[in-house]
Design a protein around this motif. Structure first.
Motif, PDB file in Angstrom:
ATOM      1  N   VAL A 136       0.884  -1.390  -0.183  1.00  0.00           N
ATOM      2  CA  VAL A 136      -0.114   0.072  -0.236  1.00  0.00           C
ATOM      3  C   VAL A 136       0.760   1.526   0.035  1.00  0.00           C
ATOM      4  O   VAL A 136       2.462   1.238   0.670  1.00  0.00           O
ATOM      5  N   GLN A 137       0.257   2.172  -0.506  1.00  0.00           N
ATOM      6  CA  GLN A 137       0.912   3.633  -0.389  1.00  0.00           C
ATOM      7  C   GLN A 137       0.484   4.528   1.365  1.00  0.00           C
ATOM      8  O   GLN A 137      -0.453   4.141   1.878  1.00  0.00           O
ATOM      9  N   GLU A 138       1.611   4.475   1.870  1.00  0.00           N
ATOM     10  CA  GLU A 138       1.598   5.393   3.210  1.00  0.00           C
ATOM     11  C   GLU A 138       0.300   6.345   2.604  1.00  0.00           C
ATOM     12  O   GLU A 138      -0.093   7.499   1.958  1.00  0.00           O
ATOM     13  N   GLY A 139      -0.336   5.970   3.966  1.00  0.00           N
ATOM     14  CA  GLY A 139      -1.179   6.871   3.964  1.00  0.00           C
ATOM     15  C   GLY A 139      -2.327   6.117   4.265  1.00  0.00           C
ATOM     16  O   GLY A 139      -4.106   6.768   4.198  1.00  0.00           O
ATOM     17  N   ASP A 140      -2.729   5.539   2.776  1.00  0.00           N
ATOM     18  CA  ASP A 140      -4.069   4.079   2.541  1.00  0.00           C
ATOM     19  C   ASP A 140      -4.103   2.882   3.933  1.00  0.00           C
ATOM     20  O   ASP A 140      -3.272   3.413   4.608  1.00  0.00           O
ATOM     21  N   SER A 141      -4.936   2.577   3.715  1.00  0.00           N
ATOM     22  CA  SER A 141      -5.682   1.717   4.302  1.00  0.00           C
ATOM     23  C   SER A 141      -5.579   0.701   4.281  1.00  0.00           C
ATOM     24  O   SER A 141      -5.462  -0.059   3.530  1.00  0.00           O
ATOM     25  N   ALA A 142      -5.378  -0.653   5.421  1.00  0.00           N
ATOM     26  CA  ALA A 142      -5.043  -2.147   5.004  1.00  0.00           C
ATOM     27  C   ALA A 142      -5.405  -2.980   5.949  1.00  0.00           C
ATOM     28  O   ALA A 142      -5.757  -2.600   6.912  1.00  0.00           O
ATOM     29  N   VAL A 143      -5.960  -3.902   4.877  1.00  0.00           N
ATOM     30  CA  VAL A 143      -6.800  -4.431   5.479  1.00  0.00           C
ATOM     31  C   VAL A 143      -6.441  -6.585   5.536  1.00  0.00           C
ATOM     32  O   VAL A 143      -6.645  -6.665   4.154  1.00  0.00           O
ATOM     33  N   ILE A 150      -5.812  -1.352   9.286  1.00  0.00           N
ATOM     34  CA  ILE A 150      -5.181  -0.059   9.399  1.00  0.00           C
ATOM     35  C   ILE A 150      -4.912   0.514   9.031  1.00  0.00           C
ATOM     36  O   ILE A 150      -5.293   0.471   8.012  1.00  0.00           O
ATOM     37  N   THR A 151      -5.807   2.430  10.041  1.00  0.00           N
ATOM     38  CA  THR A 151      -5.575   3.242   8.398  1.00  0.00           C
ATOM     39  C   THR A 151      -4.676   3.933   8.387  1.00  0.00           C
ATOM     40  O   THR A 151      -3.595   3.962   9.316  1.00  0.00           O
ATOM     41  N   GLU A 152      -4.472   4.774   8.025  1.00  0.00           N
ATOM     42  CA  GLU A 152      -2.898   5.641   7.831  1.00  0.00           C
ATOM     43  C   GLU A 152      -1.905   5.289   7.801  1.00  0.00           C
ATOM     44  O   GLU A 152      -1.045   5.195   8.784  1.00  0.00           O
ATOM     45  N   THR A 153      -2.038   4.075   6.871  1.00  0.00           N
ATOM     46  CA  THR A 153      -0.080   3.369   7.214  1.00  0.00           C
ATOM     47  C   THR A 153       0.809   4.534   6.738  1.00  0.00           C
ATOM     48  O   THR A 153       1.087   5.897   6.229  1.00  0.00           O
ATOM     49  N   GLN A 154       1.736   4.282   7.332  1.00  0.00           N
ATOM     50  CA  GLN A 154       3.139   4.216   8.328  1.00  0.00           C
ATOM     51  C   GLN A 154       4.085   3.729   7.840  1.00  0.00           C
ATOM     52  O   GLN A 154       4.050   2.156   7.414  1.00  0.00           O
ATOM     53  N   PRO A 155       5.018   3.835   7.255  1.00  0.00           N
ATOM     54  CA  PRO A 155       5.795   3.212   6.828  1.00  0.00           C
ATOM     55  C   PRO A 155       7.104   2.324   7.968  1.00  0.00           C
ATOM     56  O   PRO A 155       7.125   1.062   7.802  1.00  0.00           O
ATOM     57  N   GLU A 156       6.988   3.044   9.395  1.00  0.00           N
ATOM     58  CA  GLU A 156       6.987   1.593   9.981  1.00  0.00           C
ATOM     59  C   GLU A 156       6.133   0.537  10.477  1.00  0.00           C
ATOM     60  O   GLU A 156       6.080  -0.448  11.834  1.00  0.00           O
ATOM     61  N   ASP A 157       4.832   0.944  10.154  1.00  0.00           N
ATOM     62  CA  ASP A 157       3.877  -0.227   9.757  1.00  0.00           C
ATOM     63  C   ASP A 157       4.352  -1.001   9.176  1.00  0.00           C
ATOM     64  O   ASP A 157       3.861  -2.464   9.188  1.00  0.00           O
ATOM     65  N   SER A 158       5.080  -0.939   8.150  1.00  0.00           N
ATOM     66  CA  SER A 158       6.500  -2.078   6.978  1.00  0.00           C
ATOM     67  C   SER A 158       6.387  -3.989   8.236  1.00  0.00           C
ATOM     68  O   SER A 158       7.154  -3.354   9.194  1.00  0.00           O
ATOM     69  N   ALA A 159       5.514  -4.691   7.944  1.00  0.00           N
ATOM     70  CA  ALA A 159       6.146  -5.940   8.716  1.00  0.00           C
ATOM     71  C   ALA A 159       5.365  -7.277   8.752  1.00  0.00           C
ATOM     72  O   ALA A 159       4.601  -7.132   7.360  1.00  0.00           O
ATOM     73  N   VAL A 160       5.771  -7.990   9.274  1.00  0.00           N
ATOM     74  CA  VAL A 160       4.887  -9.453   8.599  1.00  0.00           C
ATOM     75  C   VAL A 160       2.766  -9.596  10.186  1.00  0.00           C
ATOM     76  O   VAL A 160       4.154  -9.299  11.194  1.00  0.00           O
ATOM     77  N   TYR A 161       2.256  -9.454   9.564  1.00  0.00           N
ATOM     78  CA  TYR A 161       1.352  -9.979  10.842  1.00  0.00           C
ATOM     79  C   TYR A 161       0.726 -11.266  11.256  1.00  0.00           C
ATOM     80  O   TYR A 161       0.497 -11.901   9.544  1.00  0.00           O
ATOM     81  N   PHE A 162       0.329 -12.237  11.753  1.00  0.00           N
ATOM     82  CA  PHE A 162       0.259 -13.081  12.116  1.00  0.00           C
ATOM     83  C   PHE A 162      -1.708 -13.148  12.963  1.00  0.00           C
ATOM     84  O   PHE A 162      -1.408 -12.372  13.986  1.00  0.00           O
ATOM     85  N   CYS A 163      -2.187 -13.699  12.420  1.00  0.00           N
ATOM     86  CA  CYS A 163      -3.592 -13.468  13.273  1.00  0.00           C
ATOM     87  C   CYS A 163      -3.619 -14.941  13.737  1.00  0.00           C
ATOM     88  O   CYS A 163      -2.820 -16.118  13.974  1.00  0.00           O
ATOM     89  N   ILE A 171       3.678  -3.946   3.059  1.00  0.00           N
ATOM     90  CA  ILE A 171       4.829  -3.639   2.842  1.00  0.00           C
ATOM     91  C   ILE A 171       3.973  -1.639   2.384  1.00  0.00           C
ATOM     92  O   ILE A 171       3.294  -1.686   1.246  1.00  0.00           O
ATOM     93  N   VAL A 172       4.816  -1.019   3.139  1.00  0.00           N
ATOM     94  CA  VAL A 172       3.877   0.472   3.122  1.00  0.00           C
ATOM     95  C   VAL A 172       5.091   0.991   1.833  1.00  0.00           C
ATOM     96  O   VAL A 172       6.080   1.814   2.993  1.00  0.00           O
TER      97      VAL A 172
END
Lengths: 112, 113
Positions: free
Chosen positions: B13-20, B77-90, B110-111
């Motif tokens: 996603v681009q910075e500022g976008d939402s991620a689901v 995740i709303t208003e994504t930022q580069p530091e949100d870049s990571a692997v997410y596990f449920c 990846i943001v």
């Protein structure tokens, strides 16, 4: 850091070596876990201890041998490993099974 | 036993976008659903969790929704930022599996700045 420490952080060993991974938690938790994390694979649960007794063993090969001498320490003894055992080994703890898990930084293991 | 499916495996996603990120589970008795974030070189860390008695939970830019009928839950995740870049596990846990969590396969977020 999360209160769960693991040593060593990196380990390179030959297939005939014997080594041990150590995990220590300073959170007063009752449950501790070993996970294996390989590239492009999900987290694989290996062992679970609750109140120092093993409650889960997901058919892990006998070349991996866990030890939980007390509720704060967990070991993973390794012997005659295979190259496919190379992975990140993560330790975690939780107050009880079913509660939030706190993970250590992991030990990056390479088997030559 | 419990089976947890997680999608997508990669999300850019681009910075500022939402991620689901979405997860489904199989055991209707599961009642605890945590989400973990794993940054490079670190172990996973809990970022938010939800129990089966609520349908939604928010913490600043992060929210989790749970649909028990459909047996799926999502991380927003709303208003994504580069530091949100990571692997997410449920993960899902409950009495059916002795409360031991079953993890999804992970989503690499990846943001782009």
């Amino acid at each position: 850091e999360t209160g769960v420490t693991q040593t060593p952080r990196h380990l390179v060993m030959g297939m005939t070596n014997k080594k041990s991974l150590k995990c220590e938690q300073h959170l007063g938790h009752n449950a501790m876990y070993w996970y294996k994390q390989s590239a492009k694979k999900p987290l694989e649960l290996m062992f679970v201890y609750s109140l120092e007794e093993r409650v889960e063993n997901n058919s892990v090969p006998s070349r991996f041998s866990p030890e939980c001498p007390n509720s704060s320490h967990l070991f993973l003894h390794l012997h005659t490993l295979q190259p496919e055992d190379s992975a990140l080994y993560l330790c975690a703890s939780s107050q009880d099974p079913g509660r939030e898990q706190f993970f250590g930084p992991g030990t990056r293991l390479t088997v030559l | 036993g419990e089976n947890v499916e997680q999608h997508p495996s990669t999300l850019s996603v681009q910075e500022g976008d939402s991620a689901v990120i979405k997860c489904t589970y199989s055991d209707s008795a599961s009642n605890y659903f945590p989400w973990y974030k794993q940054e490079l070189g670190k172990g996973p860390q809990l970022i938010i969790d939800i129990r089966s008695n609520v349908g939604e939970k928010k913490d600043q830019r992060i929210a989790v929704t749970l649909n028990k009928t459909a047996k799926h839950f999502s991380l927003h995740i709303t208003e994504t930022q580069p530091e949100d870049s990571a692997v997410y596990f449920c993960a899902a846990s409950g009495p059916g599996g002795s409360y031991i969590p079953t993890f999804g396969r992970g989503t690499s977020l990846i943001v782009h700045p």
